[in-house]
Design a protein around this motif. Structure first.
Motif, mmCIF file in Angstrom:
data_model
loop_
_atom_site.group_PDB
_atom_site.id
_atom_site.type_symbol
_atom_site.label_atom_id
_atom_site.label_comp_id
_atom_site.label_asym_id
_atom_site.label_seq_id
_atom_site.Cartn_x
_atom_site.Cartn_y
_atom_site.Cartn_z
ATOM 1 N N TRP A 18 0.844 -1.209 0.000
ATOM 2 C CA TRP A 18 0.000 0.000 0.000
ATOM 3 C C TRP A 18 0.869 1.246 0.000
ATOM 4 O O TRP A 18 0.582 2.203 -0.724
ATOM 5 N N LEU A 29 -5.807 6.936 -4.560
ATOM 6 C CA LEU A 29 -6.365 6.173 -3.444
ATOM 7 C C LEU A 29 -7.309 7.017 -2.589
ATOM 8 O O LEU A 29 -8.270 6.502 -2.029
ATOM 9 N N SER A 103 -10.886 3.946 1.456
ATOM 10 C CA SER A 103 -10.767 2.934 0.407
ATOM 11 C C SER A 103 -9.441 2.201 0.556
ATOM 12 O O SER A 103 -8.493 2.725 1.137
ATOM 13 N N HIS A 104 -9.400 0.987 0.060
ATOM 14 C CA HIS A 104 -8.186 0.156 0.083
ATOM 15 C C HIS A 104 -7.664 -0.073 1.503
ATOM 16 O O HIS A 104 -6.461 -0.226 1.709
ATOM 17 N N ALA A 107 -5.927 -3.367 1.909
ATOM 18 C CA ALA A 107 -4.576 -3.362 1.337
ATOM 19 C C ALA A 107 -3.615 -2.558 2.197
ATOM 20 O O ALA A 107 -2.397 -2.721 2.096
ATOM 21 N N LYS A 108 -4.159 -1.700 3.033
ATOM 22 C CA LYS A 108 -3.334 -0.786 3.826
ATOM 23 C C LYS A 108 -2.922 -1.365 5.167
ATOM 24 O O LYS A 108 -1.785 -1.168 5.627
ATOM 25 N N ASP A 151 -14.103 -3.914 2.427
ATOM 26 C CA ASP A 151 -13.100 -3.495 1.452
ATOM 27 C C ASP A 151 -12.289 -4.669 0.916
ATOM 28 O O ASP A 151 -11.387 -4.493 0.113
ATOM 29 N N ALA A 154 -11.445 -5.188 -2.836
ATOM 30 C CA ALA A 154 -10.753 -4.122 -3.569
ATOM 31 C C ALA A 154 -9.392 -4.605 -4.042
ATOM 32 O O ALA A 154 -8.897 -5.662 -3.651
ATOM 33 N N GLU A 155 -8.768 -3.804 -4.893
ATOM 34 C CA GLU A 155 -7.452 -4.123 -5.426
ATOM 35 C C GLU A 155 -6.472 -4.360 -4.283
ATOM 36 O O GLU A 155 -6.462 -3.639 -3.293
ATOM 37 N N LYS A 156 -5.615 -5.362 -4.429
ATOM 38 C CA LYS A 156 -4.752 -5.775 -3.328
ATOM 39 C C LYS A 156 -3.551 -4.855 -3.103
ATOM 40 O O LYS A 156 -3.024 -4.761 -2.009
ATOM 41 N N LEU A 157 -3.063 -4.184 -4.134
ATOM 42 C CA LEU A 157 -1.946 -3.250 -4.017
ATOM 43 C C LEU A 157 -0.697 -3.914 -3.441
ATOM 44 O O LEU A 157 -0.134 -3.479 -2.421
#
Length: 206
Positions: A18, A29, A103-104, A107-108, A151, A154-157
């Motif tokens: 992230w 983001l 958001s994300h 991933a964070k 979440d 969502a995209e894994k990043l």
């Protein structure tokens, strides 16, 4: 100038993947983010933010990534989210865009790390606007489970593939002539150790 969040223990709450993507384009983001783009859109810029992400990730250990909760816990968190006014700042509300997009999050960070932040936001971001709602540990856990659970798709990043030793040497020792012993020492040092040192240096220079 507004001080940034506390980073001395960043690895205990932030995932390196992230961080890498955040540094590349904060507004992608969080559209309302005031963090500027600090790294050039070049291979060297990519290497710099990769190293910073690895360095920050080395500053602590993320707690268990499992949610520690179930559907009932998530439902409790959703109820708290709606009842305590979180939507006023974190969602489009009354025709106004979100002031702090959530958001994300999956991933964070992890639910455990997010819960710790919710218990005392100012300990991590002293200049932030997030109030302390005096949550109980159970309520903080429930909110974290809800926010990260919603979440999860969502995209894994993730971190991209790291640099090779040759790339690192070209950045850390550009055009330098080294002895055979120095070259051997450089090559025998783990890549991650080079990245941590480089990331620390980049942050000091930025």
């Amino acid at each position: 100038r507004r001080p940034g969040p506390e980073l001395s223990s960043a690895g205990s709450r932030l995932k390196a993947g992230w961080v890498f993507h955040w540094l590349g384009d904060p507004q992608a983001l969080r559209p309302e983010a005031v963090m500027p783009r600090l790294f050039a859109a070049t291979r060297e810029g990519d290497l710099q933010r990769y190293a910073v992400a690895v360095y920050l990730g080395s500053l602590g250990q993320l707690p268990d990534g499992s949610s520690g909760g179930n559907a009932s816990t998530a439902a409790q968190g959703e109820s708290l989210y709606n009842r305590t006014g979180c939507i006023v700042c974190h969602e489009t509300f009354d025709g106004h865009p979100a002031r702090a997009t959530l958001s994300h999050l999956a991933a964070k960070t992890t639910p455990s790390a997010l819960a710790q932040y919710l218990l005392n936001p100012a300990a991590i971001d002293p200049a932030g606007r997030m109030p302390n709602f005096k949550l109980s540990q159970n309520d903080a856990n429930a909110l974290a489970v809800f926010l990260i659970g919603r979440d999860s798709s969502a995209e894994k990043l993730e971190l991209p593939k790291g640099p090779t030793m040759t790339e690192l040497r070209s950045v850390l020792q550009p055009g330098s002539s080294t002895s055979a012993a120095e070259a051997l020492e450089f090559a025998s040092t783990p890549v991650e150790k080079h990245l941590v040192a480089y990331g620390r240096r980049v942050m000091q220079e930025k």
